[in-house]
Write a protein that holds these residues in place. Structure first.
Motif, PDB file in Angstrom:
ATOM      1  N   SER A  76      30.302  18.814 -13.066  1.00  0.00           N
ATOM      2  CA  SER A  76      31.066  17.681 -13.597  1.00  0.00           C
ATOM      3  C   SER A  76      31.264  16.561 -12.575  1.00  0.00           C
ATOM      4  O   SER A  76      31.761  15.501 -12.929  1.00  0.00           O
ATOM      5  CB  SER A  76      32.429  18.150 -14.124  1.00  0.00           C
ATOM      6  OG  SER A  76      33.159  18.802 -13.109  1.00  0.00           O
ATOM      7  N   SER A  77      30.853  16.778 -11.337  1.00  0.00           N
ATOM      8  CA  SER A  77      31.010  15.768 -10.294  1.00  0.00           C
ATOM      9  C   SER A  77      29.752  15.695  -9.441  1.00  0.00           C
ATOM     10  O   SER A  77      29.396  16.662  -8.765  1.00  0.00           O
ATOM     11  CB  SER A  77      32.208  16.111  -9.403  1.00  0.00           C
ATOM     12  OG  SER A  77      32.193  15.342  -8.218  1.00  0.00           O
ATOM     13  N   LYS A  78      29.088  14.545  -9.488  1.00  0.00           N
ATOM     14  CA  LYS A  78      27.883  14.383  -8.674  1.00  0.00           C
ATOM     15  C   LYS A  78      28.224  14.466  -7.184  1.00  0.00           C
ATOM     16  O   LYS A  78      27.460  15.004  -6.396  1.00  0.00           O
ATOM     17  CB  LYS A  78      27.182  13.070  -8.994  1.00  0.00           C
ATOM     18  CG  LYS A  78      25.801  12.990  -8.391  1.00  0.00           C
ATOM     19  CD  LYS A  78      24.942  11.962  -9.046  1.00  0.00           C
ATOM     20  CE  LYS A  78      23.540  12.058  -8.494  1.00  0.00           C
ATOM     21  NZ  LYS A  78      22.648  11.119  -9.111  1.00  0.00           N
ATOM     22  N   ALA A  79      29.392  13.980  -6.807  1.00  0.00           N
ATOM     23  CA  ALA A  79      29.821  14.072  -5.408  1.00  0.00           C
ATOM     24  C   ALA A  79      29.971  15.539  -4.986  1.00  0.00           C
ATOM     25  O   ALA A  79      29.583  15.910  -3.864  1.00  0.00           O
ATOM     26  CB  ALA A  79      31.130  13.318  -5.201  1.00  0.00           C
ATOM     27  N   ASP A  80      30.503  16.375  -5.869  1.00  0.00           N
ATOM     28  CA  ASP A  80      30.630  17.802  -5.566  1.00  0.00           C
ATOM     29  C   ASP A  80      29.262  18.463  -5.483  1.00  0.00           C
ATOM     30  O   ASP A  80      29.019  19.313  -4.617  1.00  0.00           O
ATOM     31  CB  ASP A  80      31.493  18.504  -6.611  1.00  0.00           C
ATOM     32  CG  ASP A  80      32.981  18.239  -6.426  1.00  0.00           C
ATOM     33  OD1 ASP A  80      33.376  17.519  -5.476  1.00  0.00           O
ATOM     34  OD2 ASP A  80      33.769  18.738  -7.256  1.00  0.00           O
ATOM     35  N   PHE A  81      28.359  18.090  -6.390  1.00  0.00           N
ATOM     36  CA  PHE A  81      26.980  18.593  -6.338  1.00  0.00           C
ATOM     37  C   PHE A  81      26.367  18.243  -4.979  1.00  0.00           C
ATOM     38  O   PHE A  81      25.791  19.104  -4.300  1.00  0.00           O
ATOM     39  CB  PHE A  81      26.155  17.982  -7.481  1.00  0.00           C
ATOM     40  CG  PHE A  81      24.670  18.104  -7.303  1.00  0.00           C
ATOM     41  CD1 PHE A  81      24.031  19.316  -7.491  1.00  0.00           C
ATOM     42  CD2 PHE A  81      23.909  17.003  -6.941  1.00  0.00           C
ATOM     43  CE1 PHE A  81      22.647  19.438  -7.332  1.00  0.00           C
ATOM     44  CE2 PHE A  81      22.538  17.109  -6.781  1.00  0.00           C
ATOM     45  CZ  PHE A  81      21.906  18.323  -6.971  1.00  0.00           C
ATOM     46  N   GLU A  82      26.508  16.989  -4.565  1.00  0.00           N
ATOM     47  CA  GLU A  82      25.929  16.538  -3.297  1.00  0.00           C
ATOM     48  C   GLU A  82      26.562  17.261  -2.109  1.00  0.00           C
ATOM     49  O   GLU A  82      25.883  17.579  -1.141  1.00  0.00           O
ATOM     50  CB  GLU A  82      26.050  15.029  -3.168  1.00  0.00           C
ATOM     51  CG  GLU A  82      25.164  14.308  -4.164  1.00  0.00           C
ATOM     52  CD  GLU A  82      25.315  12.790  -4.161  1.00  0.00           C
ATOM     53  OE1 GLU A  82      26.227  12.266  -3.476  1.00  0.00           O
ATOM     54  OE2 GLU A  82      24.512  12.130  -4.845  1.00  0.00           O
TER      55      GLU A  82
END
Length: 143
Positions: A76-82
């Motif tokens: 749900s969060s691209k920042a968390d994925f990164e």
């Protein structure tokens, strides 16, 4: 929220758990099937558990289960994925999956914006090793 402990397990289930141990903890699955490799697959709402000869081998998770890995919500969060890609340090890609082998995770649908394919799989150490020669490095700039 579904708590994922990298290389350990998911929501209180450790990798290597038996079919019986899982059913004692989570109850009877909605369905049981065999995958193409002959492994047993238990289906629960938004979650699939795959068992090989050594027990629980991987846990596939849909976004609705809200998987959380070390405080990160990578679906749900691209920042968390990164962040997880950076934490892994050796991210690879193969067949549309981002493989974070150090963390014992695969993620798809985030890096390419294909929300129809959005999913996370937590797996036992070594589960994806047979595909290493087909993997290519993944960098965040590709996402």
């Amino acid at each position: 929220m579904l708590d994922i402990q990298p290389n350990v397990g998911v929501a209180g289930l450790n990798f290597g758990a038996s079919l019986d141990e899982v059913q004692q903890r989570w109850g009877k699955p909605i369905s049981t099937a065999q995958n193409r490799s002959g492994e047993t697959v238990f289906a629960y709402p938004d979650i699939q558990l795959t068992f090989d000869d050594a027990g629980l081998a991987e846990v596939g998770v849909a976004p609705q289960a809200d998987p959380v890995v070390d405080g990160a919500r990578p679906l749900s969060s691209k920042a968390d994925f990164e962040r997880l890609v950076r934490d892994d340090g050796q991210a690879q890609q193969v067949f549309g999956f981002i493989v974070l082998e150090t963390l014992g995770l695969t993620i798809t649908g985030v890096h390419d914006g294909d929300t129809e394919q959005l999913a996370l799989t937590a797996f036992r150490t070594g589960r994806w090793a047979r595909l290493r020669d087909q993997m290519t490095p993944f960098q965040i700039s590709q996402s």
